[in-house]
Write an enzyme that holds these catalytic residues in place. Sequence first.
Site, mmCIF file in Angstrom:
data_model
loop_
_atom_site.group_PDB
_atom_site.id
_atom_site.type_symbol
_atom_site.label_atom_id
_atom_site.label_comp_id
_atom_site.label_asym_id
_atom_site.label_seq_id
_atom_site.Cartn_x
_atom_site.Cartn_y
_atom_site.Cartn_z
ATOM 1 N N THR A 175 13.478 72.850 58.550
ATOM 2 C CA THR A 175 14.510 72.286 59.417
ATOM 3 C C THR A 175 14.963 73.314 60.453
ATOM 4 O O THR A 175 14.777 74.524 60.284
ATOM 5 C CB THR A 175 15.725 71.817 58.607
ATOM 6 O OG1 THR A 175 16.302 72.948 57.920
ATOM 7 C CG2 THR A 175 15.339 70.758 57.596
ATOM 8 N N GLY A 208 20.393 80.038 51.056
ATOM 9 C CA GLY A 208 20.290 81.002 49.966
ATOM 10 C C GLY A 208 19.591 82.282 50.341
ATOM 11 O O GLY A 208 18.720 82.757 49.610
ATOM 12 N N GLU A 235 31.738 67.007 54.280
ATOM 13 C CA GLU A 235 31.759 67.027 55.740
ATOM 14 C C GLU A 235 32.614 65.885 56.270
ATOM 15 O O GLU A 235 32.773 64.856 55.604
ATOM 16 C CB GLU A 235 30.332 66.907 56.307
ATOM 17 C CG GLU A 235 29.370 67.997 55.853
ATOM 18 C CD GLU A 235 29.741 69.373 56.358
ATOM 19 O OE1 GLU A 235 30.422 69.455 57.407
ATOM 20 O OE2 GLU A 235 29.362 70.374 55.714
ATOM 21 N N THR A 262 25.229 76.592 48.019
ATOM 22 C CA THR A 262 26.379 77.306 47.462
ATOM 23 C C THR A 262 26.791 76.754 46.100
ATOM 24 O O THR A 262 26.694 77.437 45.086
ATOM 25 C CB THR A 262 27.567 77.222 48.436
ATOM 26 O OG1 THR A 262 27.152 77.718 49.706
ATOM 27 C CG2 THR A 262 28.733 78.066 47.938
ATOM 28 N N THR A 266 21.775 69.573 53.022
ATOM 29 C CA THR A 266 20.390 69.195 53.314
ATOM 30 C C THR A 266 19.999 67.954 52.528
ATOM 31 O O THR A 266 19.354 67.030 53.058
ATOM 32 C CB THR A 266 19.439 70.357 52.972
ATOM 33 O OG1 THR A 266 19.796 71.511 53.736
ATOM 34 C CG2 THR A 266 17.996 69.986 53.269
ATOM 35 N N ILE A 267 20.397 67.903 51.250
ATOM 36 C CA ILE A 267 20.088 66.741 50.418
ATOM 37 C C ILE A 267 20.750 65.492 50.997
ATOM 38 O O ILE A 267 20.135 64.422 51.089
ATOM 39 C CB ILE A 267 20.549 66.980 48.964
ATOM 40 C CG1 ILE A 267 19.817 68.179 48.367
ATOM 41 C CG2 ILE A 267 20.311 65.737 48.109
ATOM 42 C CD1 ILE A 267 20.415 68.682 47.081
ATOM 43 N N ASP A 301 25.385 53.552 36.968
ATOM 44 C CA ASP A 301 26.040 52.337 36.464
ATOM 45 C C ASP A 301 26.618 51.445 37.557
ATOM 46 O O ASP A 301 27.244 50.426 37.277
ATOM 47 C CB ASP A 301 27.138 52.699 35.465
ATOM 48 C CG ASP A 301 28.278 53.490 36.091
ATOM 49 O OD1 ASP A 301 28.103 53.995 37.225
ATOM 50 O OD2 ASP A 301 29.347 53.612 35.448
#
Length: 336
Positions: free
Chosen positions: A40, A13, A278, A94, A70-71, A217
């Site tokens: 990172t 960002g 990815e 993004t 990243t998450i 769930d």
Amino acid sequence: MKKARLIYNPVSGKEIMRNNLADILDAIEKAGYETSAFATTPEPDCAKNEAKRAAEAGFDLIVAAGGDGTINEVVNGIAPLENRPKMAIIPAGTTNDYARALKIPRSNVKAAAEVIQKHQTVKMDIGKARENYFINIAAGGYLTELTYEVPSELKSIFGYLAYLAKGAEMLPRIKPIKMRLKYEGGEYEGNASMFFLGLTNSIGGFETIAPDAMLDDGKFSLIVVKTANLFEIVRLITLVLNGGKHVNDPKVLYVKTNFLEASTLDTNKRMMINLDGEYGGDAPMRFENLHQHIEFYANTDEISDDAIQGIELEEKEAGEELVKEYKKLEEHEEEE
């Protein structure tokens, strides 16, 4: 005091994380965590390795700051562990699909960090494919290949508009793949332009692709597009944008399942698998839903009741612990 580790991408960002680092650390510490930060690098698996190290070092919370990539890396670092810390996210990418699903502010990183101060969490389902984990989507087929062809610079500048433009360019090239898809309670065998497994209702910036998806769930939303006809695909896209009406179309298979086994019946055709945007290997592949595997901080006040089975509040947990301690004291006094 509990310990938190902020793992952030310093270039996400337009360097928004680097420029707001002090405010973010302050917001996390006000939530009751002694906080340290790790930036990172371009080194492969950098965020993944740091997340694993921090978890094994006993950190109570890992905050992943950056884009969905990243998450995903941080999740892959802690998901295989028996003792997993809580997670929080600060979106700076993004599309920020995961933040959208958890109702985390996407335009203000300090406000996103302040969500932790509300002490509201959801135990989120996570997907597993071989040795990889995914948080939002797994997919295969020609319709999914546009994610590999959009240059990273375009993703950064134009966001999901870049995907739409590339998708329009690719539509005339889409061909069917003969697939065998085994899922909970059924099996599909036939031509399809794509299959898609969703864990949330937010995919590529849209919330109508899997309109009734739940976060906890234990079920994927499986979508199979049975056609590769250009005009029919355009019609289905129109139905997606028109409130998710594609799920009732005869050219679409839409079911809930806790697993999927995907393979291609044409040995001459490769089916690449997409995990969270990815490349994740080729079919055949089995996907499993890990029910409520990682506990995430979320803005549950704004999440629809239809999207979550159970909201976990730290205050509730703390109250239950106090009740247990009180009962122990009572029992001790009775013994005396």
